[in-house]
Design a protein around this motif. Structure first.
Motif, PDB file in Angstrom:
ATOM      1  N   THR A   1       0.817  -1.205   0.000  1.00 27.37           N
ATOM      2  CA  THR A   1       0.000   0.000   0.000  1.00 27.37           C
ATOM      3  C   THR A   1       0.854   1.260   0.000  1.00 27.37           C
ATOM      4  OG1 THR A   1      -0.113   0.025   2.415  1.00 27.37           O
ATOM      5  CG2 THR A   1      -1.848  -1.168   1.252  1.00 27.37           C
ATOM      6  N   HIS A   2       0.211   2.378  -0.331  1.00 26.39           N
ATOM      7  CA  HIS A   2       0.888   3.671  -0.309  1.00 26.39           C
ATOM      8  C   HIS A   2       1.358   4.008   1.104  1.00 26.39           C
ATOM      9  CE1 HIS A   2      -1.250   3.417  -3.935  1.00 26.39           C
ATOM     10  NE2 HIS A   2      -2.267   4.204  -3.668  1.00 26.39           N
ATOM     11  N   THR A   3       0.504   3.691   2.100  1.00 28.80           N
ATOM     12  CA  THR A   3       0.835   4.047   3.482  1.00 28.80           C
ATOM     13  C   THR A   3       2.110   3.366   3.936  1.00 28.80           C
ATOM     14  OG1 THR A   3      -1.523   4.312   3.971  1.00 28.80           O
ATOM     15  CG2 THR A   3      -0.034   4.073   5.847  1.00 28.80           C
TER      16      THR A   3
ATOM     17  N   ASP B   1      -7.817  10.460   3.184  1.00 29.70           N
ATOM     18  CA  ASP B   1      -6.422  10.301   2.790  1.00 29.70           C
ATOM     19  C   ASP B   1      -6.049   8.832   2.845  1.00 29.70           C
ATOM     20  OD1 ASP B   1      -3.699  10.564   2.308  1.00 29.70           O
ATOM     21  OD2 ASP B   1      -3.597  12.466   3.383  1.00 29.70           O
ATOM     22  N   ASN B   2      -5.677   8.280   1.681  1.00 32.51           N
ATOM     23  CA  ASN B   2      -5.276   6.877   1.609  1.00 32.51           C
ATOM     24  C   ASN B   2      -3.772   6.684   1.723  1.00 32.51           C
ATOM     25  OD1 ASN B   2      -7.968   6.200   1.103  1.00 32.51           O
ATOM     26  ND2 ASN B   2      -7.708   6.484  -1.092  1.00 32.51           N
ATOM     27  N   VAL B   3      -3.017   7.793   1.831  1.00 35.01           N
ATOM     28  CA  VAL B   3      -1.560   7.682   1.816  1.00 35.01           C
ATOM     29  C   VAL B   3      -0.985   7.777   3.219  1.00 35.01           C
ATOM     30  CG1 VAL B   3       0.567   8.597   0.833  1.00 35.01           C
ATOM     31  CG2 VAL B   3      -1.539   8.652  -0.494  1.00 35.01           C
TER      32      VAL B   3
ATOM     33  N   ASP C   1      -4.569   9.889  -4.957  1.00 36.86           N
ATOM     34  CA  ASP C   1      -3.286   9.244  -4.672  1.00 36.86           C
ATOM     35  C   ASP C   1      -2.207   9.716  -5.638  1.00 36.86           C
ATOM     36  OD1 ASP C   1      -4.653   7.873  -2.722  1.00 36.86           O
ATOM     37  OD2 ASP C   1      -4.929   6.069  -3.920  1.00 36.86           O
TER      38      ASP C   1
ATOM     39  N   CYS D   1      -8.590   7.496  -7.468  1.00 38.83           N
ATOM     40  CA  CYS D   1      -7.238   7.282  -8.002  1.00 38.83           C
ATOM     41  C   CYS D   1      -6.472   8.597  -8.131  1.00 38.83           C
ATOM     42  CB  CYS D   1      -7.304   6.604  -9.368  1.00 38.83           C
ATOM     43  SG  CYS D   1      -8.097   4.982  -9.371  1.00 38.83           S
TER      44      CYS D   1
ATOM     45  N   VAL E   1       2.191   4.670  -8.831  1.00 40.90           N
ATOM     46  CA  VAL E   1       0.886   5.179  -8.406  1.00 40.90           C
ATOM     47  C   VAL E   1       0.300   6.111  -9.457  1.00 40.90           C
ATOM     48  CG1 VAL E   1      -0.280   6.623  -6.689  1.00 40.90           C
ATOM     49  CG2 VAL E   1       1.392   4.916  -5.947  1.00 40.90           C
TER      50      VAL E   1
END
Length: 574
Positions: free
Chosen positions: A92-94, A383-385, A277, A274, A123
């Motif tokens: 994942t981005h995180t 926020d997905n990051v 990100d 999308c 990404v």
């Protein structure tokens, strides 16, 4: 022009059947919100060439679904469910955003910059293709979707970003090992290579197992990751020297190119996150280039192995100071995020309103213009990051209990819903003259999202987690769903025991179809099952660029200098 909020529950609540006392013309042609016609939604929203590409690729998604369902049925166990749901976090981005600053602070500046470039490229370009083609994930049902992330299923499916990130990181790491085989014991050298191979294969296969992607998604995603790794290996060192050791205008050129790429990012047909990100990682690259350029000009940076390297030797600094500098750096990043985000939400809207009056704004679909709101409320799950600090304990708790995951069946995004409707419509036309193998139609399949605790996972063959709304949950063998594609999606004629709408509409082949009012009701049923997408504000794009650009700048320049000033560095100053 494609409407921005056609898939939201707000617009769905506005869909009302024609009243019984309405004029005949109103009953014959019930009003439909623009874009709610599932069979031509993407034709309305996308340019012809994008819609043509999508139509060419959609059959692949449909073709793969029964084989993915069969594979999932044959392989699923509680242990594998937990393993693949947990290890998906490693792609994942995180996860990468947490690890990247640590690489810089521990002296691995060259590797850190390479990771930034590859992950940001992965990404951005995977999100670029996702929003360009708008291809859904494999259909559910029949697939179960197993995940610990609440946002992944809201994105389009093609290509797989997890696969892109995992393959690019693994290939780069393996090549770095092979470039210096003498630095490790032969057994360690072999073990590390096997570990990176296993990491990539595990992440890629896990996307298939979890029902989040199809074969085509992960193959193309992996090819994109491999291409990014090769590009970094060939041009990475040259670019690092060009930024940090070249002319002062070089970082500015790089920033302008990145901003242009953000601007030309395709508009999606559905409210897909999308783009968010992609913007976040574009900000990371911008901050990384500016920070590297300026840090290289200070007396704190080293020029080996590349300009602007953070000096670090574990033997001299020690474990305690190393842990302290990492903890301090993380705290600074979260403080920056917590303060800058609300500040920008207050400062930017008035500026955007002025730009909007002068027609200088750059509107984007699914983002609310500043003239249409007075203030921005506290946003949750935006926020997905990098999540806010308040959510970190919950995330750590979830990671500490890897058996916790969500297993759901049913459409989860607007793209899922439109594809389900389109597939049902096509199956009706194909099966209207044949009652063999038919199942109920005209009722909504109710998705079930359930938290799985140890010991309570349903057996793989149990398909009772979805059923017609209001019906009892009865198991359906997976084999029958795989061998009868109509059964998978609930397609087919309506049995006599089910209320049958009048079939007065006939297509070009003379086959009976639903009336427009029945189609409208079916759309309502499916879309009402989806989570209402939150309002997104136009200032969020610039906010993300500034916040994530600042995070990268802090990681690359500010924190390393602060470590030296606080006595947590090497004591090097030229």
């Amino acid at each position: 022009m494609c409407p921005q909020n056609d898939a939201s529950l707000e617009s769905l609540r506005d869909l009302k059947p024609a009243a019984a006392d309405a004029p005949p013309s109103a009953q014959e042609k019930p009003r439909l919100d623009a874009g709610m016609k599932h069979h031509d939604h993407y034709a309305q929203c996308l340019p012809p060439w994008r819609n043509t590409l999508r139509k060419l690729l959609i059959p692949i998604v449909r073709l793969e679904t029964p084989y993915l369902a069969l594979m999932q049925e044959k392989m699923r166990t509680p242990a594998l469910d937990s393993y693949f749901a947990f290890t998906a976090n490693l792609g994942t981005h995180t996860f990468f955003m947490v690890m990247l600053p640590i690489l810089f602070w521990c002296g691995y500046t060259s590797i850190g910059r390479a990771m930034v470039h590859m992950l940001a490229g992965g990404v951005f370009w995977s999100g670029f293709v996702k929003d360009m083609l708008c291809l859904p994930r494999p259909l559910s049902p029949p697939l179960y979707r197993i995940t610990m992330s609440g946002s992944a299923a809201l994105e389009y499916g093609f290509p797989s970003t997890h696969s892109t990130n995992a393959v690019s990181v693994a290939l780069y790491a393996i090549q770095m090992l092979r470039a210096s085989p003498d630095q490790h014991h032969p057994h360690v050298y072999l073990a590390l290579q096997l570990l990176f191979y296993f990491y990539a294969v595990s992440i890629v296969f896990g996307r298939l197992y979890c029902g989040m992607h199809g074969f085509f998604d992960v193959v193309v995603g992996s090819a994109l990751g491999a291409g990014l790794a090769v590009f970094q290996l060939v041009f990475g060192d040259w670019f690092d020297h060009w930024i940090a050791g070249g002319a002062n205008t070089n970082p500015l050129i790089a920033v302008l190119v990145i901003l242009v790429l953000v601007r030309i990012h395709p508009e999606p047909a559905d409210d897909c996150p999308c783009f968010d990100d992609s913007v976040a990682f574009a900000g990371v690259v911008i901050g990384c280039q500016i920070g590297a350029w300026h840090y290289g000009k200070t007396g704190f940076a080293s020029d080996f192995p590349i300009p602007s390297t953070v000096p670090f030797e574990l033997e001299r600094i020690g474990l305690v100071k190393t842990a302290l500098r990492i903890a301090l750096g993380v705290v600074i990043i979260f403080v920056w995020r917590a303060t800058m985000k609300p500040m920008l939400f207050r400062i930017l809207p008035p500026i955007f309103r002025v730009l909007e009056k002068g027609r200088l704004n750059l509107p984007r679909a699914f983002f609310l213009n500043a003239s249409k709101y007075t203030s921005i409320p506290k946003l949750r799950g935006d926020d997905n990051v990098i999540p806010p600090a308040s959510e970190v304990p919950k995330m750590l708790k979830n990671l500490a209990h890897p058996r916790k995951r969500s297993v759901s069946v049913g459409p989860q995004s607007a793209a899922d819903a439109y594809e389900t409707l389109a597939y049902r419509n096509r199956r009706r036309r194909e099966s209207v003259n044949s009652l063999e193998g038919a199942v109920m139609e005209g009722v909504a399949w109710s998705p079930v999202s359930e938290k799985k605790e140890p010991g309570d996972l349903k057996l793989p063959h149990d398909s009772s987690t979805y059923a017609p709304a209001g019906a009892s949950l009865l198991p359906t063998p997976m084999a029958s769903r795989v061998h009868s594609y109509a059964n998978m999606m609930g397609a087919g004629p309506i049995p006599p025991s089910t209320p049958t709408p009048p079939e007065s509409t006939v297509d070009f082949a003379g086959e009976a179809l639903q009336t427009p009012l029945d189609e409208e009701n079916e759309k309502r049923e499916i879309f009402m099952q989806l989570t209402k997408p939150r309002v997104r504000y136009d200032v969020e794009v610039v906010t993300k660029l500034i916040v994530y650009g600042g995070i990268a700048w802090l990681a690359v320049e500010v924190n390393p200098i602060l470590f030296e000033l606080c006595g947590l560095g090497m004591g090097v100053y030229r």
